[in-house]
Scaffold this motif. Sequence first.
Motif, PDB file in Angstrom:
ATOM      1  N   GLY A 144       0.810  -1.210   0.000  1.00 49.41           N
ATOM      2  CA  GLY A 144       0.000   0.000   0.000  1.00 49.41           C
ATOM      3  C   GLY A 144       0.844   1.261   0.000  1.00 49.41           C
ATOM      4  N   ARG A 145       0.329   2.279  -0.671  1.00 49.60           N
ATOM      5  CA  ARG A 145       1.015   3.575  -0.655  1.00 49.60           C
ATOM      6  C   ARG A 145      -0.020   4.687  -0.743  1.00 49.60           C
ATOM      7  NH1 ARG A 145       2.049   6.114  -5.713  1.00 49.60           N
ATOM      8  NH2 ARG A 145       1.132   4.971  -7.473  1.00 49.60           N
ATOM      9  N   LEU A 146       0.340   5.820  -0.177  1.00 55.73           N
ATOM     10  CA  LEU A 146      -0.531   6.980  -0.222  1.00 55.73           C
ATOM     11  C   LEU A 146      -0.563   7.547  -1.635  1.00 55.73           C
ATOM     12  CD1 LEU A 146       0.761   8.707   3.036  1.00 55.73           C
ATOM     13  CD2 LEU A 146      -1.501   7.673   2.743  1.00 55.73           C
ATOM     14  N   VAL A 147      -1.758   7.886  -2.102  1.00 50.37           N
ATOM     15  CA  VAL A 147      -1.874   8.558  -3.397  1.00 50.37           C
ATOM     16  C   VAL A 147      -2.655   9.864  -3.254  1.00 50.37           C
ATOM     17  CG1 VAL A 147      -1.648   6.479  -4.800  1.00 50.37           C
ATOM     18  CG2 VAL A 147      -3.921   7.160  -3.969  1.00 50.37           C
ATOM     19  N   GLY A 148      -3.012  10.184  -2.030  1.00 49.59           N
ATOM     20  CA  GLY A 148      -3.734  11.413  -1.760  1.00 49.59           C
ATOM     21  C   GLY A 148      -4.177  11.428  -0.318  1.00 49.59           C
ATOM     22  N   GLN A 149      -4.848  12.499   0.081  1.00 48.36           N
ATOM     23  CA  GLN A 149      -5.300  12.612   1.465  1.00 48.36           C
ATOM     24  C   GLN A 149      -6.337  11.545   1.788  1.00 48.36           C
ATOM     25  OE1 GLN A 149      -5.691  16.623   3.191  1.00 48.36           O
ATOM     26  NE2 GLN A 149      -7.811  16.072   3.650  1.00 48.36           N
ATOM     27  N   ARG A 150      -6.046  10.735   2.804  1.00 44.63           N
ATOM     28  CA  ARG A 150      -6.915   9.628   3.228  1.00 44.63           C
ATOM     29  C   ARG A 150      -7.220   8.662   2.079  1.00 44.63           C
ATOM     30  NH1 ARG A 150      -9.424  13.569   6.911  1.00 44.63           N
ATOM     31  NH2 ARG A 150     -10.886  14.169   5.286  1.00 44.63           N
ATOM     32  N   LEU A 164       4.815   9.059   0.604  1.00 43.60           N
ATOM     33  CA  LEU A 164       4.721  10.232   1.481  1.00 43.60           C
ATOM     34  C   LEU A 164       4.701  11.528   0.687  1.00 43.60           C
ATOM     35  CD1 LEU A 164       7.175   9.202   4.359  1.00 43.60           C
ATOM     36  CD2 LEU A 164       4.691   9.041   4.325  1.00 43.60           C
ATOM     37  N   GLU A 165       5.388  11.531  -0.458  1.00 43.34           N
ATOM     38  CA  GLU A 165       5.434  12.748  -1.271  1.00 43.34           C
ATOM     39  C   GLU A 165       4.052  13.139  -1.783  1.00 43.34           C
ATOM     40  OE1 GLU A 165       6.105   9.178  -3.909  1.00 43.34           O
ATOM     41  OE2 GLU A 165       6.830   9.860  -1.945  1.00 43.34           O
ATOM     42  N   ALA A 166       3.137  12.174  -1.868  1.00 45.20           N
ATOM     43  CA  ALA A 166       1.794  12.464  -2.375  1.00 45.20           C
ATOM     44  C   ALA A 166       1.006  13.370  -1.436  1.00 45.20           C
ATOM     45  CB  ALA A 166       1.023  11.164  -2.615  1.00 45.20           C
ATOM     46  N   VAL A 167       1.415  13.422  -0.170  1.00 42.57           N
ATOM     47  CA  VAL A 167       0.730  14.290   0.796  1.00 42.57           C
ATOM     48  C   VAL A 167       1.679  15.370   1.315  1.00 42.57           C
ATOM     49  CG1 VAL A 167      -1.002  12.600   1.488  1.00 42.57           C
ATOM     50  CG2 VAL A 167       1.219  12.606   2.635  1.00 42.57           C
ATOM     51  N   GLY A 168       2.735  15.638   0.560  1.00 38.97           N
ATOM     52  CA  GLY A 168       3.625  16.741   0.891  1.00 38.97           C
ATOM     53  C   GLY A 168       4.689  16.447   1.921  1.00 38.97           C
ATOM     54  N   LEU A 169       4.974  15.161   2.182  1.00 30.45           N
ATOM     55  CA  LEU A 169       5.992  14.804   3.162  1.00 30.45           C
ATOM     56  C   LEU A 169       7.261  14.335   2.466  1.00 30.45           C
ATOM     57  CD1 LEU A 169       3.781  12.794   5.695  1.00 30.45           C
ATOM     58  CD2 LEU A 169       4.452  15.198   5.831  1.00 30.45           C
ATOM     59  N   ASP A 170       8.374  14.429   3.166  1.00 31.50           N
ATOM     60  CA  ASP A 170       9.655  13.993   2.637  1.00 31.50           C
ATOM     61  C   ASP A 170       9.696  12.464   2.635  1.00 31.50           C
ATOM     62  OD1 ASP A 170      12.309  13.375   2.070  1.00 31.50           O
ATOM     63  OD2 ASP A 170      13.122  15.016   3.274  1.00 31.50           O
ATOM     64  N   PRO A 171       9.806  11.834   1.473  1.00 33.79           N
ATOM     65  CA  PRO A 171       9.773  10.362   1.428  1.00 33.79           C
ATOM     66  C   PRO A 171      11.026   9.698   1.957  1.00 33.79           C
ATOM     67  CG  PRO A 171      10.229  11.248  -0.747  1.00 33.79           C
ATOM     68  CD  PRO A 171       9.926  12.431   0.125  1.00 33.79           C
ATOM     69  N   ARG A 172      12.051  10.484   2.293  1.00 34.91           N
ATOM     70  CA  ARG A 172      13.310   9.907   2.773  1.00 34.91           C
ATOM     71  C   ARG A 172      13.357   9.764   4.285  1.00 34.91           C
ATOM     72  NH1 ARG A 172      17.014  14.484   0.400  1.00 34.91           N
ATOM     73  NH2 ARG A 172      15.293  15.599   1.418  1.00 34.91           N
ATOM     74  N   HIS A 173      12.402  10.365   4.975  1.00 35.35           N
ATOM     75  CA  HIS A 173      12.468  10.398   6.434  1.00 35.35           C
ATOM     76  C   HIS A 173      11.172   9.908   7.065  1.00 35.35           C
ATOM     77  CE1 HIS A 173      16.238  12.562   6.168  1.00 35.35           C
ATOM     78  NE2 HIS A 173      15.681  13.437   5.357  1.00 35.35           N
ATOM     79  N   PRO A 174      11.252   9.412   8.309  1.00 42.18           N
ATOM     80  CA  PRO A 174      10.032   8.965   8.988  1.00 42.18           C
ATOM     81  C   PRO A 174       9.098  10.139   9.230  1.00 42.18           C
ATOM     82  CG  PRO A 174      11.886   8.982  10.509  1.00 42.18           C
ATOM     83  CD  PRO A 174      12.457   9.203   9.144  1.00 42.18           C
ATOM     84  N   PRO A 175       7.802   9.911   9.164  1.00 44.98           N
ATOM     85  CA  PRO A 175       6.849  10.999   9.383  1.00 44.98           C
ATOM     86  C   PRO A 175       6.884  11.480  10.833  1.00 44.98           C
ATOM     87  CG  PRO A 175       5.712   8.890   9.256  1.00 44.98           C
ATOM     88  CD  PRO A 175       7.134   8.625   8.889  1.00 44.98           C
ATOM     89  N   ARG A 176       6.857  12.780  11.002  1.00 48.21           N
ATOM     90  CA  ARG A 176       6.821  13.366  12.343  1.00 48.21           C
ATOM     91  C   ARG A 176       5.390  13.306  12.861  1.00 48.21           C
ATOM     92  NH1 ARG A 176       5.975  18.557  14.269  1.00 48.21           N
ATOM     93  NH2 ARG A 176       5.745  19.325  12.129  1.00 48.21           N
ATOM     94  N   PRO A 184       1.238  16.166  11.676  1.00 51.09           N
ATOM     95  CA  PRO A 184       0.809  17.561  11.518  1.00 51.09           C
ATOM     96  C   PRO A 184       0.773  17.990  10.054  1.00 51.09           C
ATOM     97  CG  PRO A 184       2.433  17.360  13.278  1.00 51.09           C
ATOM     98  CD  PRO A 184       2.401  16.040  12.562  1.00 51.09           C
ATOM     99  N   GLY A 185      -0.271  18.722   9.700  1.00 51.66           N
ATOM    100  CA  GLY A 185      -0.380  19.268   8.361  1.00 51.66           C
ATOM    101  C   GLY A 185      -1.020  18.353   7.339  1.00 51.66           C
TER     102      GLY A 185
END
Length: 522
Positions: free
Chosen positions: A134-140, A325-337, A345-346
Amino acid sequence: MVSEPRGVGRERAVRECDVVVLGGGPAGENAAAYAVAGSDRTATIVEPELVGGECSYWACIPSKVLLHPAAVRGAASALPGVTGLVGDRPLDAAAVLARRDSFIGRPDGSLMPDDSGQVRWARGAGIDVVRGAGRLVGQRTVEVVPAVGDGGATVIEARHAVVLATGSEAALPPTPGLAEARPWTSRDVTAMTEVPGSVAIIGGGVVACEAATWLSALGSEVTMIVRGGALLGGAEPFAGALVADALRQGGPGRKPVRILFGTQAYEAERDAVPAHGPGVPGGAPVTLRVEPSGHGDAGGSAGTVSADEVVVAAGRRPAVRGLGLEAVGLDPRHPPRTDAHMAVPGVAGLYAVGDVTGRAPLTHMGKYQARVCGDVIAARAEGRPVEASRFHADPGHTAVPQVVFTDPQAAWTGLTEARARAAGIDAHSVSVDLGAIAGAALQREGYTGRAQLVVDRARGVLVGATFAGPEVAELLHAATIAVVGEVPLDRLWHAVPAFPTVSEAWLRLLEAAREAGLLAAG
């Protein structure tokens, strides 16, 4: 469990449910179960391998099954009246491995465990299971590519939340030739189909120490290659020293372990190794060229180490690759904060729990985070407030309990004395010899162990505790309660330990604290 798919072209179908969890390990299972408990909400776990995750099949459970016979053997050999019954006879390796297989549900002749029992539990709890990556392709919104078969991808839209619970993966050092040598990782060494004659272990942490313990007890010649100058670098120094001494000494039925401190492998060489499943021997010896690591005054060794297998136990990293993670604006190289609610957040409706967060890579901490996360999702879905303490997983949680199931065991929670002082705490430590405690001395001849408390002098509370010795794991939860609850030492004075138990160490530690002037003068 989820709404019927609606077609979106030939290759993808869209489904809906309330909560989607990526990862079916203990953290993911708990997040899903808590999010839907007592309601008509629906949840889906997306898992590319086995429901139950690393812990159930390749980590916590099998490692403890492999370690316990060695611990029982060690205790028996140190008890007059029992010693003569066991003598110097080694463990029955085949029986030990068979018992491990029974715990992880691995059928005879199969390399992969059977997770059907975990799947039944999930579905019985109202949780659907979808096999695939599974991977994110958008919000929720999650896209799932099937693990097997030719079926197209499925998109699952979550009405309330998506939870990332993909865990962690073994980190492989960039040592030339090491990847080509197909080394074992923690997954292989717990799943081994036969006991190697000799093993080189790269690392000196928890996985390395536990693996060295059961391998040496099952008859392997073990060499540990440790960059630093001590084992268990995250614990108080005395804990790692006691474990190192025991490994080096060996004992009845257990071979001594060679430990090369201050040493690193700079090259690996092995004849061509065919692809093989977890725990299957590589079929050719491995040669590691080693050199001093330059780590402080740890010394170091230069030369070669040859073994039938090499185990890399050099840490783990959050499994974020391919999560989208990039699909929701997060850095795909690092664990989500995450915040205290385990929300990201965000990104509305996105949560993360367990090893993937990079907080505390321990099953029990992942499950703790998941319980909080699931309760938060449920409360928000029902319009209830989430201000109460149980809806907050402290991001700076310092009372993280950890047990290393070596012989002797090492167990600790909270801060070490050095970390407490680095944090600006007026820290003072007190310690006692566990061998002088009647309850410990009764367990075996020559009981060796030590217990230490770290006290915040200004507040009069514990901020850390460490125990090293046979069966000390059972002392740890009391310490964790004392640290989390910030119980004053003056109050702990009234918690009377039963006699004769190892818990009498608490009385001796508090007496030492009194003598050091850490209890109220009165």
